[in-house]
Scaffold this active site. Structure first.
Site, PDB file in Angstrom:
ATOM      1  N   SER A  55       0.820  -1.216  -0.135  1.00  0.00           N
ATOM      2  CA  SER A  55      -0.030   0.060  -0.049  1.00  0.00           C
ATOM      3  C   SER A  55       0.672   1.336  -0.090  1.00  0.00           C
ATOM      4  CB  SER A  55      -0.864   0.013   1.283  1.00  0.00           C
ATOM      5  OG  SER A  55      -1.330   1.193   1.624  1.00  0.00           O
TER       6      SER A  55
ATOM      7  N   TYR B 112      -1.810  -1.040  11.084  1.00  0.00           N
ATOM      8  CA  TYR B 112      -2.200  -1.634   9.541  1.00  0.00           C
ATOM      9  C   TYR B 112      -0.884  -1.387   8.666  1.00  0.00           C
ATOM     10  CZ  TYR B 112      -3.740  -1.769   5.081  1.00  0.00           C
ATOM     11  OH  TYR B 112      -3.859  -1.566   3.501  1.00  0.00           O
TER      12      TYR B 112
ATOM     13  N   LYS C 128       2.138  -4.031   6.694  1.00  0.00           N
ATOM     14  CA  LYS C 128       2.539  -3.924   5.192  1.00  0.00           C
ATOM     15  C   LYS C 128       3.994  -3.835   5.083  1.00  0.00           C
ATOM     16  CE  LYS C 128      -1.672  -4.354   3.373  1.00  0.00           C
ATOM     17  NZ  LYS C 128      -1.941  -5.371   2.818  1.00  0.00           N
TER      18      LYS C 128
HETATM   19  P1  NAD Z   1     -11.230  -6.557   1.326  1.00  0.00           P
HETATM   20  O1  NAD Z   1     -11.349  -6.327   2.859  1.00  0.00           O
HETATM   21  O2  NAD Z   1     -12.386  -6.435   0.506  1.00  0.00           O
HETATM   22  O3  NAD Z   1     -10.545  -8.124   1.078  1.00  0.00           O
HETATM   23  C1  NAD Z   1      -9.580  -8.903   1.777  1.00  0.00           C
HETATM   24  C2  NAD Z   1     -10.043 -10.103   1.675  1.00  0.00           C
HETATM   25  O4  NAD Z   1      -9.367 -10.813   2.788  1.00  0.00           O
HETATM   26  C3  NAD Z   1     -11.632 -10.153   2.462  1.00  0.00           C
HETATM   27  O5  NAD Z   1     -12.413 -11.016   1.569  1.00  0.00           O
HETATM   28  C4  NAD Z   1     -11.419 -10.933   3.847  1.00  0.00           C
HETATM   29  O6  NAD Z   1     -12.746 -11.751   4.143  1.00  0.00           O
HETATM   30  C5  NAD Z   1     -10.119 -11.957   3.428  1.00  0.00           C
HETATM   31  N1  NAD Z   1      -9.216 -12.145   4.791  1.00  0.00           N
HETATM   32  C6  NAD Z   1      -8.880 -11.225   5.706  1.00  0.00           C
HETATM   33  N2  NAD Z   1      -7.935 -11.836   6.435  1.00  0.00           N
HETATM   34  C7  NAD Z   1      -8.196 -13.222   6.037  1.00  0.00           C
HETATM   35  C8  NAD Z   1      -7.562 -14.558   6.642  1.00  0.00           C
HETATM   36  N3  NAD Z   1      -6.733 -14.571   7.569  1.00  0.00           N
HETATM   37  N4  NAD Z   1      -7.511 -15.711   5.903  1.00  0.00           N
HETATM   38  C9  NAD Z   1      -8.559 -15.611   4.674  1.00  0.00           C
HETATM   39  N5  NAD Z   1      -8.985 -14.756   4.332  1.00  0.00           N
HETATM   40  C10 NAD Z   1      -8.802 -13.435   4.957  1.00  0.00           C
HETATM   41  O7  NAD Z   1     -10.026  -5.665   0.946  1.00  0.00           O
HETATM   42  P2  NAD Z   1      -9.530  -5.149  -0.268  1.00  0.00           P
HETATM   43  O8  NAD Z   1      -9.788  -3.695  -0.383  1.00  0.00           O
HETATM   44  O9  NAD Z   1      -9.878  -5.828  -1.460  1.00  0.00           O
HETATM   45  O10 NAD Z   1      -7.971  -5.196  -0.218  1.00  0.00           O
HETATM   46  C11 NAD Z   1      -7.197  -6.419  -0.623  1.00  0.00           C
HETATM   47  C12 NAD Z   1      -5.735  -5.944  -0.279  1.00  0.00           C
HETATM   48  O11 NAD Z   1      -5.462  -4.782  -0.718  1.00  0.00           O
HETATM   49  C13 NAD Z   1      -5.638  -6.166   1.453  1.00  0.00           C
HETATM   50  O12 NAD Z   1      -4.309  -6.596   1.786  1.00  0.00           O
HETATM   51  C14 NAD Z   1      -5.281  -4.408   1.690  1.00  0.00           C
HETATM   52  O13 NAD Z   1      -4.651  -4.102   2.872  1.00  0.00           O
HETATM   53  C15 NAD Z   1      -4.450  -3.891   0.416  1.00  0.00           C
HETATM   54  N6  NAD Z   1      -4.923  -2.704   0.047  1.00  0.00           N
HETATM   55  C16 NAD Z   1      -6.314  -2.115   0.134  1.00  0.00           C
HETATM   56  C17 NAD Z   1      -6.296  -0.727  -0.137  1.00  0.00           C
HETATM   57  C18 NAD Z   1      -7.725  -0.141  -0.564  1.00  0.00           C
HETATM   58  O14 NAD Z   1      -7.853   1.089  -0.258  1.00  0.00           O
HETATM   59  N7  NAD Z   1      -8.615  -0.970  -0.754  1.00  0.00           N
HETATM   60  C19 NAD Z   1      -5.412   0.027  -0.603  1.00  0.00           C
HETATM   61  C20 NAD Z   1      -4.056  -0.417  -0.473  1.00  0.00           C
HETATM   62  C21 NAD Z   1      -3.712  -1.875  -0.153  1.00  0.00           C
HETATM   63  N1  UFG Z   2     -12.001  11.632   3.581  1.00  0.00           N
HETATM   64  C1  UFG Z   2     -12.868  12.560   3.863  1.00  0.00           C
HETATM   65  N2  UFG Z   2     -14.141  12.001   4.595  1.00  0.00           N
HETATM   66  C2  UFG Z   2     -14.220  10.637   4.714  1.00  0.00           C
HETATM   67  C3  UFG Z   2     -13.275   9.781   4.298  1.00  0.00           C
HETATM   68  C4  UFG Z   2     -12.048  10.206   3.800  1.00  0.00           C
HETATM   69  O1  UFG Z   2     -12.852  13.836   3.803  1.00  0.00           O
HETATM   70  O2  UFG Z   2     -15.230  10.229   5.301  1.00  0.00           O
HETATM   71  C5  UFG Z   2     -10.652  12.292   2.942  1.00  0.00           C
HETATM   72  C6  UFG Z   2      -9.640  11.967   3.617  1.00  0.00           C
HETATM   73  O3  UFG Z   2      -9.290  12.967   4.661  1.00  0.00           O
HETATM   74  C7  UFG Z   2      -8.323  12.093   2.481  1.00  0.00           C
HETATM   75  C8  UFG Z   2      -9.281  11.469   1.464  1.00  0.00           C
HETATM   76  O4  UFG Z   2     -10.420  11.760   1.680  1.00  0.00           O
HETATM   77  O5  UFG Z   2      -7.942  13.329   2.147  1.00  0.00           O
HETATM   78  C9  UFG Z   2      -9.160   9.898   1.073  1.00  0.00           C
HETATM   79  O6  UFG Z   2      -9.375   9.192   2.176  1.00  0.00           O
HETATM   80  P1  UFG Z   2      -9.478   7.755   2.282  1.00  0.00           P
HETATM   81  O7  UFG Z   2      -9.707   7.156   3.648  1.00  0.00           O
HETATM   82  O8  UFG Z   2     -10.482   7.198   1.317  1.00  0.00           O
HETATM   83  O9  UFG Z   2      -7.907   7.099   1.864  1.00  0.00           O
HETATM   84  P2  UFG Z   2      -6.632   7.384   2.452  1.00  0.00           P
HETATM   85  O10 UFG Z   2      -5.440   7.612   1.193  1.00  0.00           O
HETATM   86  O11 UFG Z   2      -6.586   8.119   3.668  1.00  0.00           O
HETATM   87  O12 UFG Z   2      -6.219   6.052   2.983  1.00  0.00           O
HETATM   88  C10 UFG Z   2      -6.181   4.669   2.106  1.00  0.00           C
HETATM   89  C11 UFG Z   2      -6.567   3.442   3.013  1.00  0.00           C
HETATM   90  C12 UFG Z   2      -5.103   3.148   3.630  1.00  0.00           C
HETATM   91  C13 UFG Z   2      -4.242   3.225   2.705  1.00  0.00           C
HETATM   92  C14 UFG Z   2      -3.959   4.200   1.861  1.00  0.00           C
HETATM   93  C15 UFG Z   2      -2.934   4.393   0.773  1.00  0.00           C
HETATM   94  O13 UFG Z   2      -7.569   3.662   3.877  1.00  0.00           O
HETATM   95  O14 UFG Z   2      -5.379   1.981   4.148  1.00  0.00           O
HETATM   96  O15 UFG Z   2      -5.288   4.508   1.279  1.00  0.00           O
HETATM   97  O16 UFG Z   2      -3.388   3.324   0.045  1.00  0.00           O
HETATM   98  F1  UFG Z   2      -3.002   3.112   3.317  1.00  0.00           F
END
Ligand code: NAD
Ligand code: UFG
Length: 349
Positions: A131, A155, A159
């Site tokens: 991430s 969190y 990573k």
């Molecule tokens: P998500 O929660 O929709 O998907 C994660 C999946 O992993 C879920 O289906 C959950 O049930 C499963 N899971 C969690 N722990 C588990 C375990 N111990 N065993 C088996 N299954 C398990 O999240 P997402 O948004 O699809 O994110 C996927 C990956 O990408 C995550 O590792 C997350 O940290 C990373 N990531 C997400 C974002 C974002 O903004 N969505 C940004 C950066 C990185």
């Molecule tokens: N924001 C609002 N109101 C809300 C939610 C978010 O104003 O209700 C703003 C935040 O302050 C930020 C922007 O919208 O300026 C984006 O916020 P997000 O929470 O959607 O995303 P972030 O970039 O803050 O964080 C996300 C994930 C983290 C990850 C990061 C980088 O939540 O886990 O992206 O991948 F690490």
């Protein structure tokens, strides 16, 4: 005839995982999902199968927790995998501050168990979901892969630790081929509107919250911070369409076939910064809905401006995001309007 390659996708029922599994199936891969459904629904798996048409027969699903080594062993014993794409993990920043041990146990122990089982079965190709959070509060933008790394919460630390674990296992055994993908802000949904993001509880992230305001589930969006040194005072991020992100994983898998890949890291973003207010305006245009706003203080821990340098991924993965924020908002709204309560509508009482 060549046998299709089998890919194991951990967390494949989740938001990014389900979109990636669909692209894998359409790309001709056999795909096996393992997921404990902790933050997802099996309905997503069914819908991916349907969207893949005939190729849906190449998908199978096992409900299991990655920390259950015996169950994972069985899956590896039944199929020789070409590679693993590892999405499974918990991802709520606030919850990780409240429950650090839960995050370390789930994300770290889950990953270590997976790596042990992979090694035992001679499967040493991995794509891992890292991430942009590992850049902490970047001093400048765009973020390049060489920037110093830091973590602002448990969190983010999971990573960072997993990235380090991957670098260590490659140093110890050069047969491993590992790609760490640092995602920026995934949004949007598949253009069919049939799969999308369905967070449990109150959404932490901007677009799922906006979507719930648009369908009337929440009264207003709270804008966190209006005094940043940005064009309109609100935070700037690099939003990327989830289908582009999914395609980035296919590009990474192809790269794993290259000689001498080792352990490499790539940003997946668009390289463009968009403010909260710009994103809301794009969503209002796409949906025709007014999003009421409540201007509020900064959210603790938030960075001001984060966006990616996309140079390395473009050059080495031959991948580039195709969609802009208008398409992201169009597809987010298409999913939201068709599934206002996500995959499982609330039970009427
Ligand atoms: P998500 O929660 O929709 O998907 C994660 C999946 O992993 C879920 O289906 C959950 O049930 C499963 N899971 C969690 N722990 C588990 C375990 N111990 N065993 C088996 N299954 C398990 O999240 P997402 O948004 O699809 O994110 C996927 C990956 O990408 C995550 O590792 C997350 O940290 C990373 N990531 C997400 C974002 C974002 O903004 N969505 C940004 C950066 C990185
Ligand atoms: N924001 C609002 N109101 C809300 C939610 C978010 O104003 O209700 C703003 C935040 O302050 C930020 C922007 O919208 O300026 C984006 O916020 P997000 O929470 O959607 O995303 P972030 O970039 O803050 O964080 C996300 C994930 C983290 C990850 C990061 C980088 O939540 O886990 O992206 O991948 F690490």
């Amino acid at each position: 005839m060549l046998m299709a390659k089998s890919i194991l996708v951990t967390g494949g029922a989740g938001y990014i995982g389900s979109h990636t599994v669909l692209q894998l199936l359409l790309g001709g891969y056999r795909t096996v999902i393992v997921d404990n459904l902790d933050n997802s629904s099996e309905i997503a798996v069914r819908r991916v199968k349907e969207l893949a048409g005939d190729l849906g027969k190449n998908l199978s699903f096992h409900k299991l927790d990655l920390r259950d080594k015996r169950a994972l062993e069985k899956v590896f014993a039944s199929t020789p995998f070409e590679a693993v794409i590892h999405f499974a993990g918990l991802k709520a920043v606030g919850e990780s501050v409240q429950k650090p041990l839960l995050y370390y146990d789930n994300n770290l122990v889950g990953t270590i168990t997976l790596l042990e089982v992979m090694a035992a079965h001679g499967c040493k190709k991995l794509v891992f979901s890292s991430s942009a959070t590992v850049y902490g509060w970047p001093k400048e933008v765009p973020c390049t892969e060489e920037f110093p790394l830091s973590a602002a919460n448990p969190y983010g630390r999971t990573k960072l630790f997993i990235e380090e674990i991957c670098r260590d296992i490659y140093s110890s055994d050069s047969e491993w081929k590992i790609i760490l993908l640092r995602y920026f802000n995934p949004v949007g949904a598949h253009p069919s509107g049939y799969i999308g993001e369905d967070p449990r509880g109150i959404p932490n992230n901007l677009m799922p919250f906006v979507q719930q305001v648009a369908v009337g589930r929440r009264p207003a969006l709270t804008v966190f911070g209006t005094d940043y040194s940005t064009k309109d005072g609100t935070g700037v991020r690099d939003y990327i369409h989830v289908v582009d992100l999914a395609d980035g994983h296919i590009a990474a898998l192809r790269k794993l076939d290259a000689a001498g890949i080792g352990c490499e890291v790539y940003n997946l973003g668009t390289g463009k910064g968009t403010s909260v207010l710009e994103m809301v305006a794009a969503f209002e245009k796409a949906s025709g809905k007014k999003i009421p706003l409540v201007m509020s203080a900064r959210r603790p821990g938030d960075a001001e401006i984060v966006y990616a340098s996309t140079h390395k991924a473009e050059k080495e993965l031959n991948w580039k995001a195709k969609y802009g924020i208008d398409e992201m908002c169009r597809d987010q709204w298409n999913w939201a309007s068709k599934n206002p309560y996500g995959y499982e509508p609330p039970k009427s009482n």
